[in-house]
Design a protein around this motif. Structure first.
Motif, PDB file in Angstrom:
ATOM      1  N   ASN A 138      39.967  40.994  41.281  1.00  0.00           N
ATOM      2  CA  ASN A 138      40.124  41.626  39.972  1.00  0.00           C
ATOM      3  C   ASN A 138      41.513  41.340  39.418  1.00  0.00           C
ATOM      4  O   ASN A 138      42.439  40.977  40.146  1.00  0.00           O
ATOM      5  CB  ASN A 138      39.914  43.138  40.083  1.00  0.00           C
ATOM      6  N   MET A 209      37.304  35.023  39.999  1.00  0.00           N
ATOM      7  CA  MET A 209      37.924  36.095  39.216  1.00  0.00           C
ATOM      8  C   MET A 209      36.840  36.909  38.513  1.00  0.00           C
ATOM      9  O   MET A 209      35.982  36.358  37.817  1.00  0.00           O
ATOM     10  CB  MET A 209      38.877  35.510  38.177  1.00  0.00           C
ATOM     11  N   LEU A 210      36.885  38.210  38.701  1.00  0.00           N
ATOM     12  CA  LEU A 210      35.889  39.097  38.116  1.00  0.00           C
ATOM     13  C   LEU A 210      36.280  39.622  36.742  1.00  0.00           C
ATOM     14  O   LEU A 210      35.430  39.776  35.866  1.00  0.00           O
ATOM     15  CB  LEU A 210      35.619  40.280  39.053  1.00  0.00           C
ATOM     16  N   THR A 211      37.548  39.931  36.548  1.00  0.00           N
ATOM     17  CA  THR A 211      38.005  40.537  35.303  1.00  0.00           C
ATOM     18  C   THR A 211      39.234  39.795  34.801  1.00  0.00           C
ATOM     19  O   THR A 211      39.801  38.946  35.488  1.00  0.00           O
ATOM     20  CB  THR A 211      38.358  42.025  35.517  1.00  0.00           C
ATOM     21  N   ARG A 215      38.242  35.622  33.871  1.00  0.00           N
ATOM     22  CA  ARG A 215      37.008  36.130  34.466  1.00  0.00           C
ATOM     23  C   ARG A 215      35.941  35.036  34.457  1.00  0.00           C
ATOM     24  O   ARG A 215      35.917  34.156  33.587  1.00  0.00           O
ATOM     25  CB  ARG A 215      36.512  37.349  33.694  1.00  0.00           C
ATOM     26  N   SER A 216      35.072  35.113  35.442  1.00  0.00           N
ATOM     27  CA  SER A 216      33.952  34.178  35.643  1.00  0.00           C
ATOM     28  C   SER A 216      34.411  32.759  35.934  1.00  0.00           C
ATOM     29  O   SER A 216      33.631  31.814  35.799  1.00  0.00           O
ATOM     30  CB  SER A 216      32.998  34.174  34.432  1.00  0.00           C
ATOM     31  N   GLU A 352      45.723  41.962  30.521  1.00  0.00           N
ATOM     32  CA  GLU A 352      44.329  41.765  30.927  1.00  0.00           C
ATOM     33  C   GLU A 352      43.470  41.286  29.774  1.00  0.00           C
ATOM     34  O   GLU A 352      42.504  40.556  29.974  1.00  0.00           O
ATOM     35  CB  GLU A 352      43.763  43.066  31.496  1.00  0.00           C
ATOM     36  N   THR A 428      27.281  35.025  34.746  1.00  0.00           N
ATOM     37  CA  THR A 428      28.128  35.604  35.760  1.00  0.00           C
ATOM     38  C   THR A 428      27.539  35.309  37.129  1.00  0.00           C
ATOM     39  O   THR A 428      26.394  35.598  37.389  1.00  0.00           O
ATOM     40  CB  THR A 428      28.239  37.124  35.564  1.00  0.00           C
TER      41      THR A 428
END
Length: 434
Positions: A138, A209-211, A215-216, A352, A428
């Motif tokens: 994250n 990477m999730l967030t 991300r993705s 972020e 995703t």
């Protein structure tokens, strides 16, 4: 009609003879009446849920007419005081009966242990996921991984059985040396690798990477984009083609069609779902090698490759799908790159939402890209952007104007054909690695 059938069997006495005497069977039929109402159930009978309410005295009251709207109702229908009626969200993984035939239990190899079933998945919405040993990170995690999990190393070494697999591994290593952050579609457009093998190779060389602004995306082990301002160009941009009458065209008029339709959609828990492409053990062992007659259709070097349009945005070309995930470095338009580079050398904080870019950079990029796509559609379909259209009642509706003049020459309309084997959106990938 309701028919009553009786089967009467009269057994005859058997004396000392060895011959077997067949019993006498006689049927009696009687028509009881006509059936005016017939109920048909599409699901299994065990899953029929009655809308009933139990009162203080234990009396059951039907709520069918109170909760099911059979015709347009006024506001009073929705404001009535009724008991809370919430049916279960799901009863089983499958909604239609499946033949079981009392098959014996599957005999596993020695040492096999059944996967643990958590309390959150007692019903089992889907089969147990096959773990691919990916590491998820994250944006707010302090540390990033520097090496893969031991299970990921063992899995890839077990599958990597021929020179073609080793060559693919080296090619992907070189890609991560040149560029530390990649999307899966971008990898598919640069190297030819079987999709199922790519699922095992990516966790061996990178983390997910999730967030955050990356991300993705897959990031090379040991590289932290939050500490490197130059990683700004690797951030992801979620771009969706805008449609609506205020933009000059309706969804049905768009040259880019949606792959998923709201009217033709089935849940993944149903039996009648689309059959995915099956992969045999021979395909995995042979890597990129051809198998059967179908292998002669495409050369080995590009058998699984996607077209560049799946991850690169160019001026004058329509995206293959209505929703695309681009990395900023893959926006090959000078005006877009100027927006991205406005704060080059002065990046002070990585957030972020915006990463190393200035605030609202993503919004400006989307507005500019939407205007460019509108001009492409305008040039291919000028009839959609007529100045005025007269309706039946005489009212005039002004079409949306972009501020630029139309070309005098009408170009021939071409149906956009997405690349073979490409996917709709960069989905995703977390479900592939749980």
């Amino acid at each position: 009609m309701l028919l009553k059938v009786k089967r009467r069997t009269k057994k005859k006495k058997q004396w000392d003879t060895e011959e077997q005497i067949q019993p006498e069977v006689r049927f009696e039929m009687e028509i009881l009446g006509t059936v005016t109402t017939v109920y048909k159930f599409q699901g299994m009978s065990d899953f029929q849920y009655l809308a009933m309410h139990s009162g203080p005295d234990g009396k059951q009251t039907s709520m069918y007419d109170k909760v099911l709207m059979l015709k347009p109702e006024k506001e009073e229908f929705f404001n009535r005081e009724l008991p809370l009626y919430i049916p279960p969200p799901i009863f089983s993984r499958l909604d239609t009966p499946v033949d079981y035939f009392y098959r014996p239990d599957i005999q596993h190899r020695e040492g096999y242990n059944n996967p643990q079933v958590s309390g959150e998945n007692l019903i089992g919405l889907s089969r147990a996921r096959r773990p691919h040993n990916a590491i998820f990170v994250n944006f707010d995690d302090e540390e990033i991984p520097t090496k893969p999990l031991d299970a990921a190393v063992q899995t890839w070494k077990k599958v990597c059985t021929n020179p073609v697999d080793k060559k693919v591994e080296e090619e992907l290593r070189k890609l991560f040396e040149v560029r530390p952050v990649w999307s899966r579609n971008a990898v598919k457009a640069n190297i030819s690798v079987h999709p199922d093998k790519l699922k095992l190779l990516l966790p061996y060389l990178a983390y997910y990477m999730l967030t955050g602004p990356w991300r993705s995306l897959w990031v090379r082990f040991g590289y932290d984009p939050r500490k490197h301002p130059e990683a700004k160009i690797y951030q992801v941009l979620d771009f969706r083609i805008r449609c609506g009458m205020k933009y000059g065209y309706a969804p049905n008029d768009m040259p880019v069609k949606a792959k998923r339709s709201t009217y033709n959609y089935s849940l993944p828990i149903t039996v009648k779902k689309q059959v995915s492409h099956t992969v045999s053990v021979h395909d995995l062992k042979q890597g990129l090698g051809t198998s059967g007659a179908s292998g002669a259709k495409k050369p080995v070097s590009s058998r699984y490759k996607l077209k560049e349009s799946i991850y690169i945005f160019r001026e004058g070309a329509l995206p293959p799908y209505r929703q695309m995930f681009y990395q900023l470095c893959d926006l090959n338009v000078e005006s877009l790159q100027k927006i991205i580079r406005r704060n080059d050398g002065t990046e002070s904080e990585c957030t972020e939402r915006d990463g190393w870019c200035l605030p609202k950079t993503s919004d400006e990029l989307r507005d500019t890209m939407s205007l460019m796509i509108k001009q492409i559609i305008r040039s291919t379909r000028p009839a959609l952007f007529s100045n005025t259209t007269s309706s039946a009642d005489g009212k005039e509706q002004m079409a949306y104007e972009s501020g630029e003049d139309e070309d005098d020459e009408e170009e021939e309309e071409e149906d956009f054909k997405p690349s073979d084997g490409s996917e709709n959106e960069m989905e995703t990938e977390i479900l592939d690695y749980v």
